[in-house]
Design an enzyme around this catalytic site. Structure first.
Site, PDB file in Angstrom:
ATOM      1  N   THR A  14       0.816  -1.410   0.192  1.00 26.89           N
ATOM      2  CA  THR A  14      -0.068  -0.014   0.017  1.00 26.89           C
ATOM      3  C   THR A  14       1.009   1.296   0.036  1.00 26.89           C
ATOM      4  O   THR A  14       0.647   2.375  -0.878  1.00 26.89           O
ATOM      5  CB  THR A  14      -1.002  -0.046   1.174  1.00 26.89           C
ATOM      6  OG1 THR A  14      -1.635  -1.165   1.332  1.00 26.89           O
ATOM      7  CG2 THR A  14      -1.967   1.105   1.158  1.00 26.89           C
ATOM      8  N   VAL A  15       1.766   1.260   0.855  1.00 22.33           N
ATOM      9  CA  VAL A  15       2.759   2.424   1.034  1.00 22.33           C
ATOM     10  C   VAL A  15       3.684   2.726   0.041  1.00 22.33           C
ATOM     11  O   VAL A  15       3.669   3.843  -0.691  1.00 22.33           O
ATOM     12  CB  VAL A  15       3.393   2.553   2.375  1.00 22.33           C
ATOM     13  CG1 VAL A  15       4.357   3.876   2.563  1.00 22.33           C
ATOM     14  CG2 VAL A  15       2.415   2.310   3.550  1.00 22.33           C
ATOM     15  N   VAL A 134       6.148   6.467  12.526  1.00 23.96           N
ATOM     16  CA  VAL A 134       5.346   6.955  13.813  1.00 23.96           C
ATOM     17  C   VAL A 134       4.267   7.786  13.271  1.00 23.96           C
ATOM     18  O   VAL A 134       4.431   9.030  12.704  1.00 23.96           O
ATOM     19  CB  VAL A 134       6.151   7.696  14.897  1.00 23.96           C
ATOM     20  CG1 VAL A 134       5.289   8.203  16.018  1.00 23.96           C
ATOM     21  CG2 VAL A 134       7.340   7.028  15.412  1.00 23.96           C
ATOM     22  N   GLY A 136       1.974   7.840  10.786  1.00 15.31           N
ATOM     23  CA  GLY A 136       1.924   8.092   9.370  1.00 15.31           C
ATOM     24  C   GLY A 136       2.225   9.343   8.710  1.00 15.31           C
ATOM     25  O   GLY A 136       3.360   9.671   9.030  1.00 15.31           O
ATOM     26  N   LYS A 207       6.257   2.546  18.415  1.00 17.65           N
ATOM     27  CA  LYS A 207       6.134   4.015  18.162  1.00 17.65           C
ATOM     28  C   LYS A 207       6.662   4.947  19.382  1.00 17.65           C
ATOM     29  O   LYS A 207       7.264   5.798  19.394  1.00 17.65           O
ATOM     30  CB  LYS A 207       4.888   4.521  17.637  1.00 17.65           C
ATOM     31  CG  LYS A 207       4.470   3.806  16.233  1.00 17.65           C
ATOM     32  CD  LYS A 207       2.974   3.679  15.689  1.00 17.65           C
ATOM     33  CE  LYS A 207       2.675   3.240  14.405  1.00 17.65           C
ATOM     34  NZ  LYS A 207       1.185   2.926  14.341  1.00 17.65           N
TER      35      LYS A 207
HETATM   36  N1  HSE Z   1      -1.015  -0.657  11.950  1.00 20.80           N
HETATM   37  C1  HSE Z   1      -0.670   0.740  11.881  1.00 20.80           C
HETATM   38  C2  HSE Z   1      -1.678   1.462  12.663  1.00 20.80           C
HETATM   39  C3  HSE Z   1      -0.206   1.308  10.590  1.00 20.80           C
HETATM   40  O1  HSE Z   1      -3.020   1.172  12.351  1.00 20.80           O
HETATM   41  O2  HSE Z   1      -1.480   2.628  13.142  1.00 20.80           O
HETATM   42  C4  HSE Z   1       0.534   2.523  10.754  1.00 20.80           C
HETATM   43  O3  HSE Z   1       1.708   2.588  11.514  1.00 20.80           O
END
Ligand code: HSE
Length: 384
Positions: A14-15, A134, A136, A207
C-alpha cells in the site's frame, strides 16, 4: 540542473505504491523544494506481477531486495518491507554500511535496532530517516527533532495506532463487535500483517519508544514499555464508559523525571471534554509538552497509503536538500548516538491513577474480573 537523487524502493505494498504515485504526481513541486529531481530507479517486492495500480515497468527490478544498495544507480534506499529483522534489517545495514541514505517506515526495526542503525549511519556519513514509522502522515518526528529542539520535553502522549482507534471509535458509533470491525480495518489496509501487533498494543509501543528517545534524549528502550491492548474490550465496556462520560482510547504515554523514564501503552477512559476523545477513525494524535513551548497537539492520518507516502517523501526531500551541504548523519535521533542516555526505568507501582474495572458477576456466586483495568486519563489533570 542539479543531479537527481536516485531512489530504490523495497516493498511495493500500500505505502510503496503510494510513494510511486506521489513522486509522479508532485514531481515538479518536489524538484523545486528538494533542489533536484527525485528519480525512482529500481524497485523490489515479493511478487513482480501483482497489479498495484501503478506502472513499475520503467524501473529496474531486483528479485533480491537486499542487493539494492549495491546498484550504481542508487543513492538512497526506501525500505517499506516491514519486520524488525530479516530482509528489512539486512537491507538497512547494507545501505547504511555503503554510506547511502536510508528512509524507512519500519517502526519495529527502528524500535529494536534503531541505536545500531543510527550508529552505523554516523560511522558512514549516511543519512537515516524514519518519519513514516510513527503516526503515518503526521510530522511528529520532525516536530520533536526540529520544532521543539530548544525544549525540555516533560511528557508525550497520544493515540499512536490507527487500527485500534478505528476499531474503538467504530464500535462506539455502531455498537458492532470487535472482530467484525477488526476485519474491516484490515480490509482498509490500516492493520499490520500480524494484527496482534495492533490490537495488543505492540505497534503503539514501538512508536512510543521511538518518540521517547527523540523527546528525552534517551536510548530506545522498547522492552520497558508497559504494554496492553484492546482485544478484551467489549461493546458493553464502551457503552458503560459512555454512560459515565468517557470514550475508550488506546493511549501511549511517556514521561521522564527524576525517577527515570516511564512508558506505557494502555486503554484509557478519556473524558468527553478532552481533545483526544474526539479523535476518531484511523486518525492519530500526539501531544508534546515542552517546558517553553507548552502543550502542542499533532493530529492527522496515522495510517494509509497517501499520508504515509507523504512522510516517506518528506524524508527523501530532506536528504536531497542535504546532498550539497552535507547530511545530518549524526542527527537521526536529534542527538548523536554517543550522547543518548540509557535512562533508569521509573517504577510504575508508585504511580497513582483512577481505574475502571469490569466484573462479570454470577448471581449469588463469587465474582471474577474479566477485563484488564483501564486508566482514567492518568494524572492528566495534575499538569493541565
Ligand atoms: N498498523 C498501523 C496502525 C499502521 O494501525 O496505526 C500505521 O503505522
Amino acid at each position: 540542473m542539479a543531479e537527481p537523487l536516485r531512489v530504490a524502493l523495497a516493498g511495493l505494498g500500500t505505502v510503496g505504491a503510494g510513494v510511486i504515485r506521489l513522486v509522479e504526481a508532485n514531481a515538479a513541486l518536489i524538484e523545486r523544494r528538494a533542489g533536484r529531481p527525485i528519480r525512482i530507479t529500481a524497485v523490489s517486492a515479493r511478487d513482480r506481477t501483482r497489479d498495484r495500480g501503478v506502472d513499475i515497468s520503467r524501473y529496474a527490478w531486483e528479485d533480491d531486495m537486499t542487493v539494492m544498495s549495491e546498484r550504481g544507480d542508487v543513492d538512497l534506499v526506501v525500505e517499506l518491507v516491514g519486520g524488525s529483522d530479516g530482509p528489512a534489517l539486512s537491507l538497512a545495514r547494507k545501505t547504511l554500511g555503503a554510506g547511502k541514505g536510508l528512509v524507512t517506515a519500519n517502526k519495529a526495526m527502528i524500535a529494536h535496532h534503531g541505536m545500531e542503525l543510527a550508529a552505523l549511519a554516523e560511522q558512514n556519513g549516511a543519512p537515516l530517516r524514519f518519519e513514516a514509522s510513527v503516526a503515518g502522515g503526521i510530522p511528529v518526528i520532525k516536530g520533536l527533532r526540529e520544532g521543539v529542539a530548544a525544549n525540555r520535553v516533560e511528557r508525550i502522549y497520544g493515540i499512536l495506532n490507527g487500527t485500534c482507534n478505528y476499531i474503538l471509535s467504530t464500535m462506539e458509533d455502531t455498537g458492532r463487535d470487535f472482530a467484525e470491525v477488526l476485519a474491516e480495518a484490515q480490509a482498509k489496509g490500516y492493520a499490520e500483517a500480524d494484527p496482534t501487533f495492533d490490537i495488543e498494543g505492540t505497534d503503539a509501543a514501538h512508536k512510543l519508544s521511538i518518540l521517547s528517545a527523540i523527546a528525552f534524549g534517551s536510548t530506545i528502550d522498547f522492552a520497558s514499555v508497559e504494554t496492553s491492548g484492546i482485544s478484551r474490550i467489549l461493546a458493553a465496556d464502551i457503552a458503560q464508559a459512555d454512560a459515565l462520560g468517557y470514550v475508550i482510547r488506546l493511549i501511549g504515554m511517556a514521561e521522564a523525571d527524576d525517577e527515570g523514564l516511564f512508558q506505557r501503552v494502555q486503554a484509557h477512559l478519556v473524558p468527553f471534554d478532552n481533545l483526544l476523545a474526539h479523535v476518531d477513525g484511523p486518525t492519530n494524535a500526539v501531544v508534546v509538552e515542552g517546558n517553553f513551548s507548552g502543550r502542542l497537539l499533532f493530529q492527522g492520518a496515522g495510517a494509509g497509503d497517501g499520508p504515509t507516502a507523504s512522510a516517506v517523501v518528506a524524508d527523501i526531500i530532506d536528504i536531497a536538500r542535504g546532498m550539497d551541504t552535507g547530511f545530518e548523519a549524526d542527527r537521526a535521533f536529534s542527538i548523536p548516538v554517543a550522547g543518548l542516555e540509557a535512562m533508569a526505568v521509573a517504577d510504575s507501582g508508585t504511580r497513582q491513577s483512577r481505574a475502571y474495572i469490569r466484573f462479570m458477576v454470577a448471581d449469588g456466586r463469587a465474582c471474577w474480573p474479566r477485563s484488564p483495568p483501564q486508566c482514567v486519563m492518568p494524572g492528566f489533570r495534575s499538569k493541565a
